[in-house]
Design a protein around this motif. Sequence first.
Motif, PDB file in Angstrom:
ATOM      1  N   THR A   1       9.111   7.693  -2.194  1.00  0.00           N
ATOM      2  CA  THR A   1       8.229   7.854  -3.349  1.00  0.00           C
ATOM      3  C   THR A   1       6.997   8.667  -2.982  1.00  0.00           C
ATOM      4  N   LEU A   2       6.423   8.385  -1.829  1.00  0.00           N
ATOM      5  CA  LEU A   2       5.250   9.138  -1.369  1.00  0.00           C
ATOM      6  C   LEU A   2       5.613  10.596  -1.109  1.00  0.00           C
TER       7      LEU A   2
ATOM      8  N   THR B   1       6.028  12.307  -4.472  1.00  0.00           N
ATOM      9  CA  THR B   1       4.716  12.499  -5.081  1.00  0.00           C
ATOM     10  C   THR B   1       3.995  13.678  -4.447  1.00  0.00           C
TER      11      THR B   1
ATOM     12  N   TYR C   1      -1.354   9.063  -8.177  1.00  0.00           N
ATOM     13  CA  TYR C   1      -0.341   8.210  -7.563  1.00  0.00           C
ATOM     14  C   TYR C   1      -0.540   8.060  -6.057  1.00  0.00           C
ATOM     15  N   PHE C   2      -1.294   8.946  -5.434  1.00  0.00           N
ATOM     16  CA  PHE C   2      -1.538   8.815  -3.998  1.00  0.00           C
ATOM     17  C   PHE C   2      -2.386   7.589  -3.683  1.00  0.00           C
TER      18      PHE C   2
ATOM     19  N   THR D   1      -0.932   3.450  -7.363  1.00  0.00           N
ATOM     20  CA  THR D   1       0.102   3.624  -8.389  1.00  0.00           C
ATOM     21  C   THR D   1      -0.029   2.618  -9.529  1.00  0.00           C
TER      22      THR D   1
END
Length: 156
Positions: free
Chosen positions: A23-24, A27, A80-81, A84
Amino acid sequence: MESNLSGLVPAAGLVPALPPAVTLGLTAAYTTLYALLFFSVYAQLWLVLLYGHKRLSYQTVFLALCLLWAALRTTLFSFYFRDTPRANRLGPLPFWLLYCCPVCLQFFTLTLMNLYFAQVVFKAKVKRRPEMSRGLRAPSTSIYLEAKGTSVCQAA
């Protein structure tokens, strides 16, 4: 009367679809791509200004819409970093700006491209048959824009 909620999975049993590392990474990739798009469109707008092209044209309006869209998407994915869950629980105005406004901008961009295409087709038909140009241009454009405007109002 029996409830239909008995077959739902409890929230405690739900797990994320992707691991946090993936996910990271996604992103970061999306944020980078949107930022690159933002800077390339920004450079294009400066080139339009520098070389003295028409300030108000299909090209500049399209580029301005793309610039705003890329800025909003870059801002959203940069949130989002840090946090979230907080990015998913925004107030009404930030939520609308970051989640809903880009969709509206995409619709306006598509409408602008349709309008440009209709104008190009109309000009090509007028070159072949000049009698078509008598009084049709302004009414046809206004009818097209009114139809698009009512479809936006119906969707909202």
